[in-house]
Design a protein around this motif. Sequence first.
Motif, PDB file in Angstrom:
ATOM      1  N   ASP A 172       0.819  -1.212   0.000  1.00  0.00           N
ATOM      2  CA  ASP A 172       0.000   0.000   0.000  1.00  0.00           C
ATOM      3  C   ASP A 172       0.854   1.265   0.000  1.00  0.00           C
ATOM      4  OD1 ASP A 172      -2.322  -1.515   0.082  1.00  0.00           O
ATOM      5  OD2 ASP A 172      -2.317  -1.591   2.275  1.00  0.00           O
ATOM      6  N   TYR A 173       2.166   1.096  -0.149  1.00  0.00           N
ATOM      7  CA  TYR A 173       3.079   2.227  -0.117  1.00  0.00           C
ATOM      8  C   TYR A 173       3.915   2.276  -1.395  1.00  0.00           C
ATOM      9  CZ  TYR A 173       2.184   2.463   4.943  1.00  0.00           C
ATOM     10  OH  TYR A 173       1.589   2.575   6.171  1.00  0.00           O
ATOM     11  N   HIS A 185       6.470   6.075   1.437  1.00  0.00           N
ATOM     12  CA  HIS A 185       5.396   7.071   1.331  1.00  0.00           C
ATOM     13  C   HIS A 185       4.083   6.351   1.071  1.00  0.00           C
ATOM     14  CE1 HIS A 185       3.448  10.855   0.482  1.00  0.00           C
ATOM     15  NE2 HIS A 185       3.210  10.539  -0.770  1.00  0.00           N
ATOM     16  N   ARG A 186       3.046   6.709   1.822  1.00  0.00           N
ATOM     17  CA  ARG A 186       1.757   6.028   1.680  1.00  0.00           C
ATOM     18  C   ARG A 186       1.011   6.587   0.472  1.00  0.00           C
ATOM     19  NH1 ARG A 186      -1.056   2.593   4.841  1.00  0.00           N
ATOM     20  NH2 ARG A 186      -3.282   2.413   4.452  1.00  0.00           N
ATOM     21  N   ASP A 187       1.093   5.887  -0.636  1.00  0.00           N
ATOM     22  CA  ASP A 187       0.406   6.264  -1.862  1.00  0.00           C
ATOM     23  C   ASP A 187       0.515   5.104  -2.836  1.00  0.00           C
ATOM     24  OD1 ASP A 187      -1.086   7.903  -3.508  1.00  0.00           O
ATOM     25  OD2 ASP A 187       0.216   9.637  -3.209  1.00  0.00           O
ATOM     26  N   THR A 188      -0.286   5.108  -3.876  1.00  0.00           N
ATOM     27  CA  THR A 188      -0.186   4.076  -4.902  1.00  0.00           C
ATOM     28  C   THR A 188       0.775   4.536  -5.983  1.00  0.00           C
ATOM     29  OG1 THR A 188      -1.999   4.947  -6.243  1.00  0.00           O
ATOM     30  CG2 THR A 188      -2.575   3.409  -4.463  1.00  0.00           C
TER      31      THR A 188
END
Length: 255
Positions: A172-173, A185-188
């Motif tokens: 998920d990071y 970093h938490r992003d797609t």
Amino acid sequence: MRILIVDDERLASRRLEVLLARRPQYEIVGVARDGDEAMEMISTLRPDVVLLDIHMPGTDGLMVSRQLNGPDAPAVIFVTAYSHHAAEAFEEAAVDYLLKPVKPERLDTALARARSLLRLQDAQSRIGELETVIDALRGNGTGADDALWVKGREGMVRVPKRTIDWVEAEGDYVRLHCRDRSWLHRDTLTAMESLLDERMFMRVHRSAIVNKQRITMSSTTEHGGRLVHLDNGQIVRVGRSYEGALRTALSQIAD
């Protein structure tokens, strides 16, 4: 809290595993048998707390502790059979010091101290995040366009996009690989692709984006797969559906 156990004595580490298993608020992320393995697991697993034996062959616990610095360093609780190490352990800024065999109530006290420390660090991180964002807004009001804000242990960190070598998907990071370090970093990856300038970055795999200015060469594997080599020595695999776009990008760079 995510906990890493480091002890070369299997009986001692097993005792800690049993004690922690009875406490569902804690998660054991791994067990290391020596200092070198501990450093590798700390780097990859990023535990919140390390239960660290002092007497180990090779790199001992004190040497491991001295290498743990920076905003991502975990809290250290020393665990040893030798009480004469106490003064030296606290000189290394340990949260606590436990004697073997570890008593359940002492373990609870030590972990409570570690939790308090982490909460304090998190509160300071939030304050630092707000101060950093406010400073950026007061500066020129446009800083968000050429940089990404990623969360570190002590606050939000501004990462200029041009410093990113490549971006890798991790569940998920995403991990932003820069020259001197990497940031989780938490992003797609798809969302990250939309934030990066397509003139500088391109997706080469369903789990990788590279900075085109960092590419030094392209090669093929013995099975016909495609690879790109970056100027930092990193090699990134290219998905077959991206090979055409890569050839076009490389021809434009050559021109």
